[in-house]
Design a protein around this motif. Sequence first.
Motif, mmCIF file in Angstrom:
data_model
loop_
_atom_site.group_PDB
_atom_site.id
_atom_site.type_symbol
_atom_site.label_atom_id
_atom_site.label_comp_id
_atom_site.label_asym_id
_atom_site.label_seq_id
_atom_site.Cartn_x
_atom_site.Cartn_y
_atom_site.Cartn_z
ATOM 1 N N CYS A 11 0.811 -1.223 0.000
ATOM 2 C CA CYS A 11 0.000 0.000 0.000
ATOM 3 C C CYS A 11 0.835 1.259 0.000
ATOM 4 N N LEU A 12 2.145 1.142 0.302
ATOM 5 C CA LEU A 12 3.011 2.328 0.295
ATOM 6 C C LEU A 12 3.429 2.724 -1.118
ATOM 7 N N LEU A 13 3.257 1.798 -2.069
ATOM 8 C CA LEU A 13 3.639 2.098 -3.441
ATOM 9 C C LEU A 13 2.625 3.041 -4.070
ATOM 10 N N PRO A 14 3.090 3.968 -4.923
ATOM 11 C CA PRO A 14 2.157 4.922 -5.538
ATOM 12 C C PRO A 14 1.242 4.242 -6.551
ATOM 13 N N GLY A 15 -0.008 4.679 -6.595
ATOM 14 C CA GLY A 15 -0.939 4.188 -7.608
ATOM 15 C C GLY A 15 -1.542 2.830 -7.331
ATOM 16 N N ILE A 16 -1.354 2.271 -6.147
ATOM 17 C CA ILE A 16 -1.916 0.960 -5.834
ATOM 18 C C ILE A 16 -3.390 1.123 -5.465
ATOM 19 N N GLU A 17 -4.259 0.449 -6.218
ATOM 20 C CA GLU A 17 -5.685 0.501 -5.951
ATOM 21 C C GLU A 17 -6.175 -0.870 -5.510
ATOM 22 N N ARG A 35 -6.268 1.388 4.927
ATOM 23 C CA ARG A 35 -5.980 2.650 4.236
ATOM 24 C C ARG A 35 -7.249 3.251 3.646
ATOM 25 N N ASP A 39 -9.333 6.729 4.370
ATOM 26 C CA ASP A 39 -9.564 7.654 3.243
ATOM 27 C C ASP A 39 -11.031 7.768 2.876
#
Length: 372
Positions: A11-17, A35, A39
Amino acid sequence: MLVSLAPGVICLLPGIEFNAWLSVIPLANIVLLARDVFDNRVVPVWALATLLSTVLYAAVALGAAARIFGTDAVLYGGDGSWSDLFSRPETKRRQATLAQAMFGLAVLFPSFLIMGGIATRMSENLSMNSRLGVNVVVTIVLFAGIPLSMVWFWGVSLRSGLSIKGAPVIVFASAGLLGLSLWPMAYELFLLQSPDRLDDLVKNLFETYKTQLDAVPLPWKLIALAIVPAVCEELFFRGYLQTAFRAEVSGPLAVGLSSILFGLFHVVVRDALFIERFAPSCFLGLILGTICLYSGSILPGIVLHCLHNGFLLTLSTYSEHLQSLGIGDYEAEHLPNAILIASACIALIAFGMIVLRGSKIAPVTEPERSPV
């Protein structure tokens, strides 16, 4: 457990949905769901898949634990209880069981992650001498205190359960030669992993640390960074874990498993993951494990481990006098071929002597099954 951390950081990686396949990946699904909860963008279908799959994984884990510990009472509520899992046997055992070894590992690993960085977090308030003292205490408590308390609690013989036995003088002498000759091969294994990146990585991690460490007297460094870690780590990895593994699996497999675990623990450096340390640490673990297997004792391995650590510390202390050989600095340079060939020959001769002499003492046989 180190492997299990990887999904959790997705989940820390950018763009992970959050999607279908991520909702059923253990640990990653719970982290991603948490997360999305914070949000305020939870997708109900993926949330339901996460909760159901996690309950399923928990049920499978509970079933596996019940089978390993050898009691159906955990699942089916028989005459036994949870206390049966931790009851002390009436008679002494020769070694810990596999389940008991894994329990010790499960206690050690989180404790190691929590307590291992105490000295680093206290660096602003403590001198380097004091920080080394804190590390000594933590090492003794974790790597010696846990296996000693485990063998006492489970009613395991201290001598056979931790492989604390004597060995012929020739085995100790050969282990000493290995302790002085293995470091070039371990160093080359370290350098094979992208030397350019390693040069920057080592400088960033240890340049300041080395400057402070140079001011510490060599005898105290040898005690804190060579002798104490060597004795305590051998007690746990070769004494407690490998001996317990031998009750269920073959000797080579027991050596391999303990070596991999030994390498994984050395990956954690100053609250960071230093993956490049795995290969040389695992290599050293294989040698130490094989010596323990053939000699039936952790004592020769302690000699090897102490000399290996101490020799490297001494080289680092006097690095300015040894830079002509490419030793002791932080440049990612390969060692001269003469040193590599000479050390390899000495190591092979010493290792061969241990195997030949040790096979007459503790021959490699089938696993020694623990009584149920």
